[in-house]
Design an enzyme around this catalytic site. Structure first.
Site, PDB file in Angstrom:
ATOM      1  N   LYS A   1     -13.906   0.484  -4.003  1.00  0.00           N
ATOM      2  CA  LYS A   1     -14.945   0.883  -3.047  1.00  0.00           C
ATOM      3  C   LYS A   1     -16.055   1.653  -3.756  1.00  0.00           C
ATOM      4  CE  LYS A   1     -12.065   1.462   1.063  1.00  0.00           C
ATOM      5  NZ  LYS A   1     -11.533   2.450   1.966  1.00  0.00           N
TER       6      LYS A   1
ATOM      7  N   HIS B   1       7.964 -27.195  -0.846  1.00  0.00           N
ATOM      8  CA  HIS B   1       7.304 -28.323  -1.517  1.00  0.00           C
ATOM      9  C   HIS B   1       6.224 -27.843  -2.478  1.00  0.00           C
ATOM     10  CE1 HIS B   1       9.299 -31.287   1.141  1.00  0.00           C
ATOM     11  NE2 HIS B   1       9.396 -30.197   1.896  1.00  0.00           N
TER      12      HIS B   1
ATOM     13  N   GLU C   1       0.824  -1.215   0.000  1.00  0.00           N
ATOM     14  CA  GLU C   1       0.000   0.000   0.000  1.00  0.00           C
ATOM     15  C   GLU C   1       0.858   1.266   0.000  1.00  0.00           C
ATOM     16  OE1 GLU C   1      -2.945   0.133   3.169  1.00  0.00           O
ATOM     17  OE2 GLU C   1      -4.564  -0.121   1.737  1.00  0.00           O
TER      18      GLU C   1
HETATM   19  O1  PA5 Z   1      -2.994   1.286   6.030  1.00  0.00           O
HETATM   20  C1  PA5 Z   1      -4.080   1.810   5.847  1.00  0.00           C
HETATM   21  O2  PA5 Z   1      -4.231   3.033   5.946  1.00  0.00           O
HETATM   22  C2  PA5 Z   1      -5.283   0.973   5.504  1.00  0.00           C
HETATM   23  O3  PA5 Z   1      -4.929  -0.359   5.334  1.00  0.00           O
HETATM   24  C3  PA5 Z   1      -6.329   1.082   6.609  1.00  0.00           C
HETATM   25  O4  PA5 Z   1      -5.745   0.707   7.821  1.00  0.00           O
HETATM   26  C4  PA5 Z   1      -7.545   0.215   6.323  1.00  0.00           C
HETATM   27  O5  PA5 Z   1      -8.082   0.549   5.086  1.00  0.00           O
HETATM   28  C5  PA5 Z   1      -8.589   0.368   7.405  1.00  0.00           C
HETATM   29  O6  PA5 Z   1      -8.978   1.693   7.534  1.00  0.00           O
HETATM   30  P1  PA5 Z   1      -9.759   2.213   8.796  1.00  0.00           P
HETATM   31  O7  PA5 Z   1      -8.889   2.091   9.972  1.00  0.00           O
HETATM   32  O8  PA5 Z   1     -10.110   3.626   8.488  1.00  0.00           O
HETATM   33  O9  PA5 Z   1     -10.992   1.342   8.945  1.00  0.00           O
END
Ligand code: PA5
Length: 435
Positions: free
Chosen positions: A425, A308, A287
């Protein structure tokens, strides 16, 4: 606590030093919290904040008090969250506590990280007659998966307990300090809340209450986690690539991407307990870096299990990847191999080794096979970990966050946003008719 060994990666110190000027510049910006306009650098000195900042000290006290109470009251803690709001806690609990640890005071399980109805239905059934508490974690407070799970499991708790007061005491909310649906709901219902600091994004939040509270409930020595993180902070203070282990790793992987045309990094562990740590690492790097059509694709394998299966591909398949191998010197537990008088199963030759010794030999043999010239020809960066305990978790978590911020900045992408995640989303909300 982590040694970066490049012997089998075919990278020389001189090659790393070519990047020193760039690294120094990024290092200065990171430390001055100037890396990107978002200023999501609150995690950088996080390991020190619990000692220096009164607000953090107060939160620490409350977390400890609530965790002790929850340990006495319940058998299971259900952590509801997704991505950065859950992977760090799960990585820590698996790594330090393991899977069948009779000494763990509370079982920690997870929801809100999937839309699978089968998983959710079975979990609802599993918890029906158990004493459980919920820690729902969401910075935005609006993420769909945890929102649905929280509705379902809160309903179960209400149905099970009937008393409003008991339900209230069994729900702990970790969210933004001032806004969001979850924040408002918690305030209205009087739930205990912990704050995710504004200047820390999800995947950099493992050392905030997001990760620390579930760790405390699980019985992990969280003071040691913070000591480990402080040690990593101290070791990462220098901009010198050959001295700062996180930068040495970050620059090595950047070099393999830029100069050697590698497009995948495979993180390999020989410990099943590190599988979720690898998932946390994948999320952190995936990310943070996968933007502007750039970056290494982070993948992972657990050896010897995957020797394996994926072992064949790594040895002889297309050479688009390199491996980063985590080798743990001292395991949390070891097992001797018993001798059999008649050597019926023909493994008496192994009795001079412990199970961990054999695992280390497998690691050594595999590194030679995968990286060897005219063998696998896959560069292997080896990360020598001293242990797999709570201090090591804190060290490793900080090490990788620091490496990731450096590595993404070398790629000239913003390590702290994730605009690409919004696309699915938007489509999903359209399909679901969200107003
Ligand atoms: O690293 C990040 O920012 C994302 O992976 C969020 O943690 C994830 O989308 C969850 O978001 P939130 O804490 O707003 O529910």
């Amino acid at each position: 606590m982590i040694q970066v060994d490049l012997k089998n990666a075919q990278i020389k110190d001189e090659e790393l030093l070519k990047y020193q000027e760039q690294v120094t510049l990024i290092h200065q910006k990171l430390d001055a919290n100037l890396i990107h306009e978002d200023e999501f650098c609150g995690w950088i000195d996080m390991p020190l904040k619990y000692e220096r900042d009164l607000n953090y000290q107060a939160a620490w006290q409350t977390m400890n008090t609530v965790a002790s109470r929850i340990q006495k009251e319940v058998d299971v803690l259900l952590v509801i969250g997704i991505g950065g709001s859950y992977l760090g806690a799960r990585a820590a609990v698996d790594m330090v506590q393991g899977f069948y640890n009779k000494k763990s005071p509370v079982e920690v399980i997870y929801a809100g990280n999937t839309l699978s109805s089968t998983y959710t239905a079975q979990l609802l059934d599993y918890l029906e007659n158990k004493e459980f508490a919920i820690n729902v974690i969401s910075k935005s407070g609006t993420t769909t998966e945890p929102a649905i799970a929280f509705r379902l499991f809160r309903n179960l708790l209400i149905k099970q307990k009937k008393s409003k007061e008991v339900v209230k005491n069994r729900i702990i909310v970790t969210t933004d300090s001032a806004e969001g649906i979850l924040h408002d709901l918690a305030k209205e219902e009087g739930y205990q809340t912990f704050v995710i600091p504004n200047d820390i994004g999800g995947r950099y939040s493992v050392l905030t209450p997001v990760g620390l509270f579930p760790m405390l409930v699980s019985g992990i020595d969280v003071e040691k986690v913070l000591i480990g993180a402080q040690k990593a902070y101290q070791e990462c203070k220098t901009d010198k690539i050959l001295v700062n282990p996180a930068y040495k790793y970050a620059v090595s992987r950047y070099h393999l991407y830029q100069e050697k045309n590698k497009s995948i990094e495979v993180l390999a562990t020989y410990e099943l307990q590190l599988q979720m740590f690898c998932e946390w690492w994948k999320q952190l790097f995936g990310e943070s870096e996968g933007k502007d059509n750039k970056a290494l694709f982070p993948a992972s394998v657990v050896f010897t299990t995957d020797l394996h299966s994926m072992g064949q591909f790594i040895q002889e398949g297309s050479k688009i990847f390199f491996e980063t191998v985590i080798s743990v010197k001292k395991p949390n537990h070891d097992v001797p191999i018993p001798e059999l008088e008649d050597d019926e199963d023909k493994i008496n030759y192994l009795t001079k080794y412990s199970l961990h010794d054999i695992n280390l030999k497998a690691c050594e043999a595999t590194i030679a096979a995968h990286s060897g010239y005219q063998l696998g020809n896959v560069p292997n960066i080896v990360l020598q970990w001293e242990t797999m305990d709570s201090e090591m978790f804190g060290f490793a978590a900080y090490f990788f966050m620091r490496a990731c911020a450096m590595s993404a900045s070398l790629l000239q992408v913003n390590p702290f946003n994730q605009p690409g995640v919004e696309v699915y989303k938007k489509n999903m909300f359209e399909l679901l008719g969200k107003k």
